[in-house]
Design a protein around this motif. Structure first.
Motif, mmCIF file in Angstrom:
data_model
loop_
_atom_site.group_PDB
_atom_site.id
_atom_site.type_symbol
_atom_site.label_atom_id
_atom_site.label_comp_id
_atom_site.label_asym_id
_atom_site.label_seq_id
_atom_site.Cartn_x
_atom_site.Cartn_y
_atom_site.Cartn_z
ATOM 1 N N PRO A 151 -18.321 -30.275 -20.172
ATOM 2 C CA PRO A 151 -16.940 -30.645 -20.504
ATOM 3 C C PRO A 151 -16.856 -32.065 -21.048
ATOM 4 C CG PRO A 151 -17.026 -29.518 -18.387
ATOM 5 C CD PRO A 151 -18.447 -29.760 -18.795
ATOM 6 N N GLY A 152 -15.960 -32.270 -22.008
ATOM 7 C CA GLY A 152 -15.853 -33.567 -22.668
ATOM 8 C C GLY A 152 -15.676 -34.729 -21.719
ATOM 9 N N LEU A 153 -14.894 -34.545 -20.655
ATOM 10 C CA LEU A 153 -14.658 -35.624 -19.695
ATOM 11 C C LEU A 153 -15.921 -36.046 -18.965
ATOM 12 C CD1 LEU A 153 -11.258 -34.704 -17.983
ATOM 13 C CD2 LEU A 153 -11.712 -36.515 -19.648
ATOM 14 N N HIS A 197 -13.640 -41.577 -15.491
ATOM 15 C CA HIS A 197 -14.533 -42.088 -14.459
ATOM 16 C C HIS A 197 -13.860 -43.207 -13.661
ATOM 17 C CE1 HIS A 197 -18.351 -43.720 -12.731
ATOM 18 N NE2 HIS A 197 -18.634 -42.431 -12.711
ATOM 19 N N GLN A 198 -13.076 -44.028 -14.337
ATOM 20 C CA GLN A 198 -12.343 -45.082 -13.643
ATOM 21 C C GLN A 198 -11.301 -44.497 -12.692
ATOM 22 O OE1 GLN A 198 -10.754 -47.808 -16.548
ATOM 23 N NE2 GLN A 198 -12.772 -48.483 -17.252
ATOM 24 N N ARG A 199 -10.662 -43.392 -13.116
ATOM 25 C CA ARG A 199 -9.709 -42.732 -12.222
ATOM 26 C C ARG A 199 -10.400 -42.202 -10.964
ATOM 27 N NH1 ARG A 199 -5.834 -38.280 -13.911
ATOM 28 N NH2 ARG A 199 -4.864 -39.021 -11.986
ATOM 29 N N LEU A 200 -11.615 -41.666 -11.132
ATOM 30 C CA LEU A 200 -12.347 -41.143 -9.975
ATOM 31 C C LEU A 200 -12.646 -42.239 -8.960
ATOM 32 C CD1 LEU A 200 -14.971 -38.684 -11.508
ATOM 33 C CD2 LEU A 200 -12.887 -38.124 -10.253
ATOM 34 N N THR A 259 -6.219 -43.494 -6.161
ATOM 35 C CA THR A 259 -5.670 -42.130 -6.111
ATOM 36 C C THR A 259 -6.402 -41.242 -7.121
ATOM 37 O OG1 THR A 259 -3.948 -42.768 -7.700
ATOM 38 C CG2 THR A 259 -3.393 -42.878 -5.337
ATOM 39 N N PRO A 260 -7.647 -40.909 -6.832
ATOM 40 C CA PRO A 260 -8.434 -40.114 -7.784
ATOM 41 C C PRO A 260 -7.912 -38.685 -7.882
ATOM 42 C CG PRO A 260 -9.603 -40.317 -5.710
ATOM 43 C CD PRO A 260 -8.406 -41.209 -5.601
#
Length: 210
Positions: free
Chosen positions: A46-48, A87-90, A94-95
């Motif tokens: 997946p692109g993400l 990746h920063q959100r993870l 609040t991932p």
């Protein structure tokens, strides 16, 4: 759900893609906001979750772009930016919760050569260690499964509104008004993740063999 297309994003994608840029622009907005994301990808990572080298090879081959083309460089830059923001959100306070089902053929296909594929598999293994990431590989001996029908993603906001994104080589499509469609595709990914194998050990094994 109202439109979340951003003009600057649409302009960035329109310059190098003959498809309607609106669904893709909306997808990038949803990636920044979704509390829960469900990914099905039977053909490639997946692109993400792609590293730049893998993204360059995959985009270039599918789109028929030369390795040194400005168009390819711009597409890879956009995809790398999406992956980095994700990746920063993870790693944030609040991932998002992620469910991702990947066919075994995806991780066994050497894309970009051994070094690029090793980096990609190592990255996937690292992402799979996050508590909010549920990554599973659908093994060959599982036989046919729901994900083989094509790539799709479900992005669900904290309030429960969900949008389904279908990706194609020639067109993308967003379905954001039918909760039953979202429920069906979300459930399909969850079933595949539950029936798959834990990805971490297999990813590390394959990376070490390259």
């Amino acid at each position: 759900m109202g439109s979340v297309v951003m003009a600057d994003t649409a302009d960035a994608t329109r310059a190098h893609d003959v498809r309607d840029p609106a669904p893709f622009a909306q997808l990038m907005q949803l990636e920044r906001e979704a509390a829960r994301i469900f990914l099905n990808q039977p053909l490639f990572v997946p692109g993400l979750l792609q590293v730049p080298g893998y993204a360059k090879e995959m985009i270039g081959r599918i789109a028929g772009l030369e390795p040194d083309s400005a168009e390819l460089a711009e597409r890879v830059k956009i995809r790398a930016g999406r992956a980095e923001a994700f990746h920063q959100r993870l790693q944030g306070p609040t991932p998002p919760q992620i469910w991702a089902a990947i066919d075994e053929g995806v991780i066994r296909r050497t894309v970009g050569g051994p070094d690029v594929m090793r980096e990609q598999l190592t990255h996937l293994a690292a992402v799979a260690k996050f508590d909010t990431v549920h990554l599973a590989v659908i093994p060959f001996d599982h036989g046919a499964h729901a994900g083989l029908g094509g790539s799709f993603e479900v992005h669900e906001l904290a309030n429960g509104d969900a949008t389904v994104f279908f990706e194609g080589a020639h067109a993308d499509d967003i379905v954001g008004a039918d909760p039953e469609v979202a429920r069906r595709y979300r459930a399909a990914v969850q079933r595949m993740v539950e029936s798959g194998v834990d990805a971490r050990a297999l990813l590390e094994q394959l990376a070490g063999a390259l």
